[in-house]
Design a protein around this motif. Sequence first.
Motif, PDB file in Angstrom:
ATOM      1  N   GLN A 295       7.101  -2.002  -2.629  1.00 40.29           N
ATOM      2  CA  GLN A 295       6.866  -3.385  -2.219  1.00 40.29           C
ATOM      3  C   GLN A 295       6.646  -3.511  -0.712  1.00 40.29           C
ATOM      4  N   ARG A 296       7.181  -2.560   0.045  1.00 44.10           N
ATOM      5  CA  ARG A 296       7.009  -2.622   1.499  1.00 44.10           C
ATOM      6  C   ARG A 296       5.604  -2.237   1.937  1.00 44.10           C
ATOM      7  N   PHE A 297       4.948  -1.390   1.154  1.00 42.08           N
ATOM      8  CA  PHE A 297       3.666  -0.854   1.593  1.00 42.08           C
ATOM      9  C   PHE A 297       2.490  -1.251   0.700  1.00 42.08           C
ATOM     10  N   ALA A 298       2.762  -1.855  -0.467  1.00 40.13           N
ATOM     11  CA  ALA A 298       1.675  -2.229  -1.367  1.00 40.13           C
ATOM     12  C   ALA A 298       0.846  -3.358  -0.772  1.00 40.13           C
ATOM     13  N   THR A 299      -0.442  -3.300  -1.012  1.00 42.40           N
ATOM     14  CA  THR A 299      -1.331  -4.361  -0.524  1.00 42.40           C
ATOM     15  C   THR A 299      -1.045  -5.682  -1.222  1.00 42.40           C
ATOM     16  N   THR A 300      -0.790  -5.626  -2.521  1.00 43.28           N
ATOM     17  CA  THR A 300      -0.466  -6.826  -3.302  1.00 43.28           C
ATOM     18  C   THR A 300       0.855  -6.579  -4.030  1.00 43.28           C
ATOM     19  N   PRO A 301       1.987  -6.725  -3.354  1.00 43.87           N
ATOM     20  CA  PRO A 301       3.289  -6.399  -3.973  1.00 43.87           C
ATOM     21  C   PRO A 301       3.634  -7.352  -5.114  1.00 43.87           C
ATOM     22  N   LEU A 302       4.377  -6.812  -6.094  1.00 42.98           N
ATOM     23  CA  LEU A 302       4.834  -7.646  -7.209  1.00 42.98           C
ATOM     24  C   LEU A 302       5.795  -8.713  -6.714  1.00 42.98           C
ATOM     25  N   VAL A 303       6.726  -8.306  -5.838  1.00 40.43           N
ATOM     26  CA  VAL A 303       7.646  -9.242  -5.195  1.00 40.43           C
ATOM     27  C   VAL A 303       7.334  -9.238  -3.707  1.00 40.43           C
ATOM     28  N   PRO A 304       6.645 -10.244  -3.195  1.00 40.71           N
ATOM     29  CA  PRO A 304       6.292 -10.261  -1.777  1.00 40.71           C
ATOM     30  C   PRO A 304       7.531 -10.167  -0.891  1.00 40.71           C
ATOM     31  N   THR A 305       7.423  -9.411   0.186  1.00 42.82           N
ATOM     32  CA  THR A 305       8.574  -9.230   1.072  1.00 42.82           C
ATOM     33  C   THR A 305       9.037 -10.543   1.689  1.00 42.82           C
ATOM     34  N   ARG A 306       8.143 -11.517   1.786  1.00 39.48           N
ATOM     35  CA  ARG A 306       8.543 -12.807   2.344  1.00 39.48           C
ATOM     36  C   ARG A 306       9.604 -13.480   1.474  1.00 39.48           C
ATOM     37  N   VAL A 307       9.599 -13.183   0.166  1.00 41.56           N
ATOM     38  CA  VAL A 307      10.618 -13.741  -0.721  1.00 41.56           C
ATOM     39  C   VAL A 307      11.973 -13.139  -0.414  1.00 41.56           C
ATOM     40  N   LEU A 308      12.012 -11.815  -0.243  1.00 39.70           N
ATOM     41  CA  LEU A 308      13.279 -11.120  -0.029  1.00 39.70           C
ATOM     42  C   LEU A 308      13.786 -11.251   1.403  1.00 39.70           C
ATOM     43  N   ARG A 309      12.958 -11.773   2.293  1.00 43.07           N
ATOM     44  CA  ARG A 309      13.447 -12.024   3.657  1.00 43.07           C
ATOM     45  C   ARG A 309      14.277 -13.300   3.739  1.00 43.07           C
ATOM     46  N   SER A 310      14.252 -14.100   2.710  1.00 47.75           N
ATOM     47  CA  SER A 310      15.020 -15.346   2.702  1.00 47.75           C
ATOM     48  C   SER A 310      16.491 -15.058   2.422  1.00 47.75           C
TER      49      SER A 310
ATOM     50  N   ARG B 286      -6.317 -10.140  -9.602  1.00 46.61           N
ATOM     51  CA  ARG B 286      -6.757  -9.206  -8.565  1.00 46.61           C
ATOM     52  C   ARG B 286      -6.035  -9.429  -7.247  1.00 46.61           C
ATOM     53  N   ALA B 287      -5.556 -10.642  -7.041  1.00 48.27           N
ATOM     54  CA  ALA B 287      -4.874 -10.937  -5.783  1.00 48.27           C
ATOM     55  C   ALA B 287      -3.441 -10.433  -5.771  1.00 48.27           C
ATOM     56  N   GLY B 288      -2.891 -10.063  -6.918  1.00 42.59           N
ATOM     57  CA  GLY B 288      -1.500  -9.640  -6.906  1.00 42.59           C
ATOM     58  C   GLY B 288      -1.127  -8.702  -8.018  1.00 42.59           C
ATOM     59  N   ALA B 289      -2.056  -7.885  -8.502  1.00 46.09           N
ATOM     60  CA  ALA B 289      -1.774  -6.992  -9.621  1.00 46.09           C
ATOM     61  C   ALA B 289      -1.259  -5.655  -9.105  1.00 46.09           C
ATOM     62  N   ASP B 290       0.051  -5.546  -8.903  1.00 46.84           N
ATOM     63  CA  ASP B 290       0.680  -4.298  -8.492  1.00 46.84           C
ATOM     64  C   ASP B 290       1.151  -3.581  -9.752  1.00 46.84           C
ATOM     65  N   VAL B 291       0.249  -2.816 -10.367  1.00 46.26           N
ATOM     66  CA  VAL B 291       0.549  -2.174 -11.641  1.00 46.26           C
ATOM     67  C   VAL B 291       1.650  -1.140 -11.470  1.00 46.26           C
TER      68      VAL B 291
END
Length: 517
Positions: A287-302, A234-239
């Motif tokens: 991924q930019r607007f989803a509440t629980t993105p499959l790939v969090p934007t913090r990962v791609l900011r690296s 539930r914390a990260g299910a971006d279907v």
Amino acid sequence: MCPLEHESAFFRLHRLEHRMSSGTNRAPLSEGTVMSYFSAAADLRRRWLAVLVLSAAQVMIVLDQNIVNVALPAIRDDLGLSPGNLVWTVNAYVIPFGGLLLLAGRLGDLISRKYVFLAGLALFSAASLWAGSADDQTGLLLARFVQGVGGAVTSAGLLGMVVTSLPEPRHRARAIGVFGFASAGGGALGTVVGGVLTDALSWHWIFFINVPIGVVVGVMAWRLLPVDRGVGVRAGADVVGAVLVTAGVVLGVYALINAESQGWGSAVTLGGGAVSVVLLTGFALRQRFATTPLVPTRVLRSRNVVGANLVQALMVGALFGFMFFTVLHLQQVLGFSPLIAGLAFLPAPAVIAVVSMTVAPRLMHRFGARRTTLTGLPILAAGFVMLAQVSPGLGYEVSVGPAMVVMAFGFGITMPSLMSLAMSDVAAEDSGVTSGLFNTTQQVGGAVGLAVLSTLVGARTEALRAEGVAEAAALAGGYRAAFWLGGGFVAVAWLIAGLLLRAAPAGRESRPVATPA
């Protein structure tokens, strides 16, 4: 390796006791201190065994991607497969494997990396038994598809589990070196093992061999891997995101692997590629607007995550071409048998094993992963330049053999340091999806690189034939063009590495924090 770590802990204990007893107080070590040392040594030994088990699983998965190639003629003759269906013996595995890696990695973060890995391993082993028992093309292709699914679920989070197993930087660098060898060595050994099993037994055994390996690895992993809990579905299910990225990657891989046979301007290639781009663009926006993105934007900011994936895509694209066209050169130009051609690749895994497990960790420890990567890539490019001199008049020991050793040395240095950088800015809760992203980039980069290089080889070979050049010389000319372009891929990768990659702060290379209990 593990016994040596245990022994070093013993000698550290002995030196500490001597140092304390030589002081003014001459206080002996307490029983608690002694027990803590041996407890730490036992824990380190257990962690190293876990890394070796995970590396064995990686060898099995990577080996299966290449082992089939040598057995294709035997499969065709036994099952009566047409050329088109024979190609699907490979493609039926590659498409689900490449498409599901990112989703499988995220599932490990959400549920449990250990249990997702074990589920994938069980599915892969069962599908291998099915494929080996197949007596018609329908059964074989369906089994290969299920194998691809199981392979993706098994391997997606492996790198993440390796780097979280050993928190101390020196041990972690060595662990990544071992895993890097498993990734590269498994691919090189696939050609050899495939030839031996097919010649000595039958093509069925290229699949049966996975079953006992899978059982042993599964039992060991169940005992050695710590139980981890994910953050929860539930914390990260971006279907929606999962559907978009899986469909986009699957369509993209399908279009690329059929580009050579269908043509780059065909409806299949252009239509599949266009739909893939639309789906992946939709995924990126999601991924930019989803509440629980499959790939969090913090990962791609690296910058290290992005840079390491781009470098890997170019490097692996070149190496897929090296593996594919070198085998063809050995057989079609130099006249090697399939088994001898496979054995000719043995120097590559041998050099990669030595370099990735000894040289690379020392370079990373002393100079950092970024400098090590920037050192290894030019060596790899030099190997491609050497390989680009092949011709019918130059034997293996003069052309292919030395170039292979140089390339293996460069790859053995580069891949562990690149893995370290890819995971250096990632928290434990994102290690699975980052590992899946790294594996997805590897598959897509390999598919793109091989498709581009195959097109170049075909065009150059046909042009030389039209000029009246002999068949062997025309083939060698086409392979030379591919090797030159492969070296260009690596050169561009070096430029990207210099611009994007950054040295991780001390103690943070491949840093993921301790796996959540």
